[in-house]
Enzyme design. Structure first.
Site, PDB file in Angstrom:
ATOM      1  N   TYR A 267     -25.043  -8.477 -37.427  1.00 36.20           N
ATOM      2  CA  TYR A 267     -24.946  -9.587 -38.373  1.00 36.20           C
ATOM      3  C   TYR A 267     -25.822 -10.781 -37.976  1.00 36.20           C
ATOM      4  O   TYR A 267     -26.276 -11.529 -38.821  1.00 36.20           O
ATOM      5  CB  TYR A 267     -23.505 -10.094 -38.439  1.00 36.20           C
ATOM      6  N   HIS A 276     -30.909  -7.559 -39.997  1.00 33.20           N
ATOM      7  CA  HIS A 276     -31.108  -6.658 -41.135  1.00 33.20           C
ATOM      8  C   HIS A 276     -32.418  -6.906 -41.869  1.00 33.20           C
ATOM      9  O   HIS A 276     -32.787  -6.128 -42.752  1.00 33.20           O
ATOM     10  CB  HIS A 276     -29.932  -6.768 -42.108  1.00 33.20           C
ATOM     11  N   SER A 298     -26.422  -0.360 -42.177  1.00 33.70           N
ATOM     12  CA  SER A 298     -26.134  -1.794 -42.194  1.00 33.70           C
ATOM     13  C   SER A 298     -24.716  -2.018 -41.716  1.00 33.70           C
ATOM     14  O   SER A 298     -23.842  -1.150 -41.852  1.00 33.70           O
ATOM     15  CB  SER A 298     -26.302  -2.355 -43.606  1.00 33.70           C
ATOM     16  N   ASP A 299     -24.460  -3.186 -41.135  1.00 32.84           N
ATOM     17  CA  ASP A 299     -23.077  -3.576 -40.934  1.00 32.84           C
ATOM     18  C   ASP A 299     -22.508  -3.930 -42.303  1.00 32.84           C
ATOM     19  O   ASP A 299     -23.249  -4.172 -43.266  1.00 32.84           O
ATOM     20  CB  ASP A 299     -22.968  -4.748 -39.958  1.00 32.84           C
ATOM     21  N   TYR A 300     -21.197  -3.948 -42.396  1.00 29.92           N
ATOM     22  CA  TYR A 300     -20.552  -4.110 -43.697  1.00 29.92           C
ATOM     23  C   TYR A 300     -20.962  -5.432 -44.367  1.00 29.92           C
ATOM     24  O   TYR A 300     -20.731  -6.516 -43.820  1.00 29.92           O
ATOM     25  CB  TYR A 300     -19.038  -4.053 -43.540  1.00 29.92           C
TER      26      TYR A 300
END
Length: 768
Positions: A267, A276, A298-300
């Protein structure tokens, strides 16, 4: 059923033919896919799965699947949490039902991957719960870690899932951060070794022939574990050299030594660029320099956050979700988790000519490759009838207990208060807010078994021992890890509870105080209404007052700590005889604590992170630079407890420490050996640790760095010789020219039982 007649039969047979190479199958399949079908493979569903899986009566209804997901799908997130949580057999059945839709009712029949959270056991119903990773790191036992994650993998695969969003290989240096419990601690080498073990457990040889292994996901890439101000997702403002030698090191080691298939971007931002959208991080370093051949998830909701997600993080490097999708795809994020929010806009970029379809093909092809390697095209289903979960859970209890026992770390044992005698006629008071509470930490499942400390001590106590109990005070009022609101205790009510605890303790011969934190006072802060980072490391609430009142009684006191991050326990350190650090021990908590307290198990845990005196003493990691610890006015600069520290009920002596050669040529191995002897009365385990210091270097180097460890069990009176190999990579670092090299010169080689200087024997090695 959707028509499949728009593609030629011989072409269909190519990608469905297991006798040709996977590369040929991927190439053939990709050539047949429409742009919509490719982008669908870069998408996932989680929150929205309920609205497209169920009708108004909340019954399973795939009608909307046929219209919403007609082009297929890359992944489905956390099927285990569907409808409030599914038992293993029900999850396997649902996985088959959904998989059948994608295989039979989409044009190309591309199977989906199901992923699950598996931090210390699958976060699902009826799953074995092992200690949190910070606890597992205390074991210094890679073989145990590999065994645990291998067992978790088999459980996950039997339920119909194929990817684990684990392990966390972040380096943590700020214990204010609420996610310390999810990590393997502060040291790059230890984190790397345990990360390697976890990935080998999950993936095995990555051939996936036995349907018992899953894809591992390294996270969070990168530098997520030491956020600015200790605030989750805060910036990582580090130089490139700092990043490479510390924060990137575990990722590279695990990729090199265990071939992790997936990586999750983090993040946070690095040098002003969110991970990202970081082309340098995900393409230049990860893929080009390191040769990573897997895929980045990706992270959430992190791609959305490149634009704005006000309840969490808003990086504002993208003007809208469409631009966020473009930045992430160009940076190299293969798939958007957990719901498709931004990546559907990629179609517009391709159609507008702003994004070449080759970028999409590159990102999709590797994910197709692993769907083939997992065997999903030939064997997309699992057998729900083969899920014998009751027997599995019973079999895994022994492993969970072993892990819990090895986690427990003895920090103090004055007057040999421990172990307590488990015979005779006496009373033991078990007191504290964590004495009779289920404590698992974050990302936990719902285990069938759990034993509290109070229950464990009652079960273990001898016939003549009476166990008294008092809660003492509360940490928070009820609540759990995933609830947003945290309710502080009523301090007036706490005063009454403390008075009751004092009366209880006065009746006892010995007192066991079970205190620390809980899942609400240290946890992932995932949005502005769900906090978990704290500016203080002190015990929360009235716990210090409780400890003081109990100590003033004058009875022998043992403190048992449960917590997700280090605590500043200055008063406890100075005023009680015995201290056990437990972190979170998993489902066998009470059994393991009782085994240690009564001497049926000799503790051997070692701290994977330093304990500071206070938050004002942060940072306090052991591998600091020579100029960073000059001292404090009126205070001690040293940690309360050091990295690698942990006592035993027996004693060990290290002697005859020697180098095979005191001078070696650059590029060759050195060997150092020592004799370790159990000089005490009991059998036990010790962790012998090797640290290295480059004496003079082109850039400053830490005063010491862990570069090897061995855990050894010895009967009382026994001894053995241990040997460590010092390979060139253990001496290398990023030099003044940003080259990862070994510089000739002198190195200090240190052998001991913790990172403390007084426990280390030092030798000089010269590289010529």
């Amino acid at each position: 059923m959707i028509e499949k007649a728009t593609i030629k039969s011989e072409q269909v047979q190519d990608y469905l033919n297991p006798d040709i190479s996977i590369n040929e199958r991927v190439e053939n399949l990709l050539s047949l896919m429409t742009l919509d079908e490719k982008i669908a493979q870069m998408s996932c569903i989680w929150n929205i799965k309920k609205e497209i899986m169920q009708n108004e009566k909340e019954e399973l209804d795939l009608t909307r699947y046929k219209e919403v997901l007609k082009d297929g799908l890359g992944q489905i997130a956390r099927l285990s949490d569907t409808a409030g949580g599914l038992e293993p057999k029900a999850m396997a059945e649902l996985a088959n039902t959904l998989q059948k839709f994608f295989v039979e009712e989409t044009r190309l029949g591309i199977p989906v991957i199901f992923h699950e959270e598996c931090l210390h056991g699958i976060a699902a119903k009826s799953a074995t719960s092992y200690p949190q990773p910070i606890g597992l790191a205390s074991t210094f036992n890679p073989e145990l870690i590999e065994n645990i994650y291998s067992t978790i993998a088999e459980d996950v695969r039997s339920r119909g899932a194929q990817q684990a969003l684990t392990p966390v290989v972040d380096i943590v240096r700020d214990p204010r951060w609420g996610r310390v419990e999810e990590t393997f601690g502060e040291d790059p080498y230890l984190v790397a070794q345990l990360g390697i073990a976890a990935v080998k457990g999950f993936q095995g040889d990555a051939k996936f022939n036995d349907n018992k292994k899953v894809i591992a996901t390294l996270k969070h890439f990168a530098a997520h574990g030491n956020p600015e101000s200790g605030s989750n997702c805060g910036p990582a403002n580090y130089s490139e050299r700092e990043l490479r030698d510390y924060y990137l090191y575990p990722f590279k080691e695990v990729l090199d030594k265990a071939d992790a298939i997936s990586v999750m971007a983090s993040y946070n931002e690095i040098d002003g660029i969110p991970s990202h959208a970081n082309h340098w991080l995900l393409r230049d370093i990860l893929r080009k320099e390191w040769g990573f051949k897997g895929f980045v998830v990706s992270d959430y909701f992190a791609i959305t956050e490149l634009n704005e997600k006000e309840e969490t993080v808003s990086h504002k490097v993208a003007m809208d979700k469409k631009e966020a999708a473009y930045l992430a795809a160009k940076a190299g994020v293969n798939i958007e988790l957990p719901d498709y929010d931004c990546y559907p806009f990629l179609k517009e970029f391709v159609e507008e000519g702003a994004l070449d379809v080759s970028v999409i093909d590159e990102l999709v092809s590797v994910m197709l490759e692993y769907k083939f390697k997992l065997g999903l095209f030939e064997n997309p289903y699992v057998d729900p009838e083969a899920v014998n979960n009751a027997q599995r859970l019973e079999n895994e209890r022994k492993l969970a207990l072993q892990a819990a026992r090895e986690t427990i770390t003895l920090l103090k044992n004055d007057n040999q208060i421990l172990p307590l005698k488990n015979s005779g006629s006496k009373k033991i008071a078990v007191i504290g807010p964590n004495a009779d509470r289920t404590l698992l930490g974050g990302y936990s499942g719902q285990p069938k078994y759990y034993t509290t400390v109070l229950e464990g001590i009652k079960i273990k106590a001898g016939d003549g021992i009476e166990i008294l109990y008092s809660e003492g005070c509360k940490i928070t009022l009820g609540g759990s890890w995933d609830e947003d609101i945290v309710t502080p205790p009523d301090f007036e009510e706490d005063k009454k509870l403390i008075a009751e605890a004092v009366k209880t303790a006065e009746q006892a011969d010995e007192i066991v105080l079970v205190i620390g934190g809980n899942e609400q006072t240290s946890r992932e802060a995932w949005n502005k209404d769900h906090m978990g980072d704290r500016p203080s490391l002190d015990l929360y609430g009235s716990q210090n007052e409780l400890v003081q009142k109990i100590v003033e009684i004058g009875k022998p006191v043992v403190v048992v700590l449960f917590n997700g991050r280090p605590k500043s326990i200055n008063y406890i350190k100075d005023n009680v005889d015995g201290i056990l650090e437990c972190w979170y021990l998993g489902q066998e908590s009470g059994v393991a604590v009782a085994d240690v307290i009564f001497g049926d198990y000799n503790p051997a845990g070692k701290l994977p992170i330093s304990f500071p005196h206070s938050s004002g003493h942060i940072p306090c990691h052991y591998n600091y630079k020579p100029s960073s610890r000059r001292g404090y006015l009126f205070d001690d600069i040293n940690p309360l407890y050091s990295f690698g520290y942990g006592l035993s009920y027996t004693s060990f002596n290290i002697s005859d420490v020697k180098l095979e050669k005191s001078e070696i040529k650059k590029g060759t191995d050195a060997k150092v050996s020592c004799v370790i002897e159990n000089t005490g009365p009991l059998a036990g385990s010790e962790v012998v640790q090797m640290y290295i210091h480059d004496v003079v270097s082109s850039v400053t180097r830490p005063v010491k760095e862990l570069k090897g460890f061995k855990k050894i069990f010895l009967e009382a009176g026994d001894s053995t010789t241990l040997e460590f190999t010092i390979s060139p990579d253990l001496l290398a670092f990023t030099n003044i020219n940003k080259e990862f090299v070994v510089e000739p010169g002198e190195f200090e080689i240190m052998i001991g039982t913790s990172s403390r200087d007084e426990e280390l024997t030092k030798l000089k090695l010269t590289i010529v």
